[in-house]
Design a protein around this motif. Structure first.
Motif, short mmCIF file in Angstrom:
data_model
loop_
_atom_site.label_atom_id
_atom_site.label_comp_id
_atom_site.label_asym_id
_atom_site.label_seq_id
_atom_site.Cartn_x
_atom_site.Cartn_y
_atom_site.Cartn_z
N GLU A 122 28.22 23.24 51.48
CA GLU A 122 27.95 24.39 50.62
C GLU A 122 29.27 25.12 50.38
OE1 GLU A 122 25.71 28.71 50.56
OE2 GLU A 122 24.93 27.18 51.94
N SER B 134 25.80 23.24 45.74
CA SER B 134 25.49 24.62 45.32
C SER B 134 26.75 25.30 44.81
CB SER B 134 24.88 25.42 46.49
OG SER B 134 23.67 24.87 46.90
N GLY C 209 26.54 28.81 43.66
CA GLY C 209 25.79 29.71 44.54
C GLY C 209 24.32 29.75 44.19
N GLN C 210 23.78 28.58 43.80
CA GLN C 210 22.39 28.49 43.33
C GLN C 210 22.13 29.57 42.27
OE1 GLN C 210 19.55 28.12 46.54
NE2 GLN C 210 20.78 26.57 47.58
N ILE D 6 23.85 30.38 51.86
CA ILE D 6 22.56 30.36 51.18
C ILE D 6 21.64 29.32 51.81
CG2 ILE D 6 21.36 29.90 49.01
CD1 ILE D 6 23.85 30.88 47.55
#
Length: 281
Positions: A166, A191, A194-195, A268
């Motif tokens: 991530e 991600s 950051g999604q 996250i």
């Protein structure tokens, strides 16, 4: 020609990986073939899937339907926690190839270290064997922390080609990324936006407005400039095109420094030290 698609990062073992790819995490199995076919039509040549995503069949069907020569498409998949172990990993790799309809993969990763199970060490020996025998072009890991990588280096002479982690502007894992680079391990960002949360950060939206580009383009250009392999996930052809339209997105050193300064240390996704689900469903 879109030069972004031609950017490649060299990997340990002598191969290389397209720096921009398409991730298919959470793409429904029934729609995966269409999504990947569209990405290949647009120009993507790097597709990242996993056994746990339950959509390997759709990825493989899209590659075959595209008519693109197999050697031009870089395909990654990952081993589920529930398949860790030496013999289990060998069987799981064969099953993944069957689902994809491919003789071998370009990159195969251990999806999580799952330390509680105590099996990733035997699993790595299996992946190293696959690499040594030429059954996969390159092997690597995902979500491995520095101590896992240190132990791995004592287990085998085979260096992971990639550590997929991530990584996005508000969660940069710099110590881990630096450790990977010191060991010749490519850093791959999942991600990467950051999604979608990082798209709304005021510093990023301000920069995007000044440059007249999208927040996603700002972030993805930052990833490329910082040397990360990046696999944004989208099912939208418009966003696929926009995510790859980075040739004219120019970030100054000051711009890059702004993004470098956004790290909040807030993860996250799941914690690599504790995530132990089998991923089998």
């Amino acid at each position: 020609m879109n030069e972004t698609f031609s950017r490649r990062v060299p990997l340990a073992g002598g191969t290389s990986i397209p720096q921009l790819g398409l991730g298919v995490f959470q793409v429904e199995s029934g729609g995966t073939q269409q999504v990947v076919e569209r990405a290949l039509e647009i120009g993507y040549r790097h597709i990242d899937t996993a056994a746990a995503y339950v959509n390997e069949e759709g990825v493989g069907a899209a590659i075959h339907a595209s008519g693109i020569p197999r050697e031009e498409v870089f395909v990654t998949s990952k081993l589920r926690n529930g398949d860790q172990g030496y013999e289990s990993a060998l069987r799981a790799y064969a099953d993944t190839c069957t689902r994809l309809g491919l003789e071998r993969l370009d990159l195969y990763l251990i999806h999580w270290p799952n330390p509680a199970a105590g099996l990733w060490q035997d699993t790595w020996r299996a992946l190293a064997r696959l690499a040594d025998q030429g059954e996969v072009a390159a092997v690597g890991v995902s979500n491995f922390m520095p101590e896992h990588l240190e132990e791995l280096a004592q287990l085998s002479e085979v260096t992971p080609a990639v550590n997929q982690i991530e990584l996005h502007p508000t969660y940069q894992q710099r110590e881990l990324a630096d450790h990977c680079r010191e060991r010749g391990i490519a850093v791959q960002a999942y991600s990467p936006l950051g999604q979608a949360g990082d798209l709304e950060h005021p510093a990023i939206t301000e920069l995007a407005g000044r440059l007249d580009v999208s927040p996603a383009q700002v972030i993805l250009r930052w990833h490329l400039d910082r040397g990360h392999v990046v696999i944004p996930k989208t099912v939208s052809p418009e966003r696929m095109r926009s995510n790859a339209d980075l040739d004219d997105v120019a970030l100054s050193e000051a711009d890059l420094a702004v993004l470098d300064g956004l790290d909040s240390g807030q993860r996250i996704g799941n914690d690599p030290y504790t995530f132990d689900k089998s991923q089998i469903r």
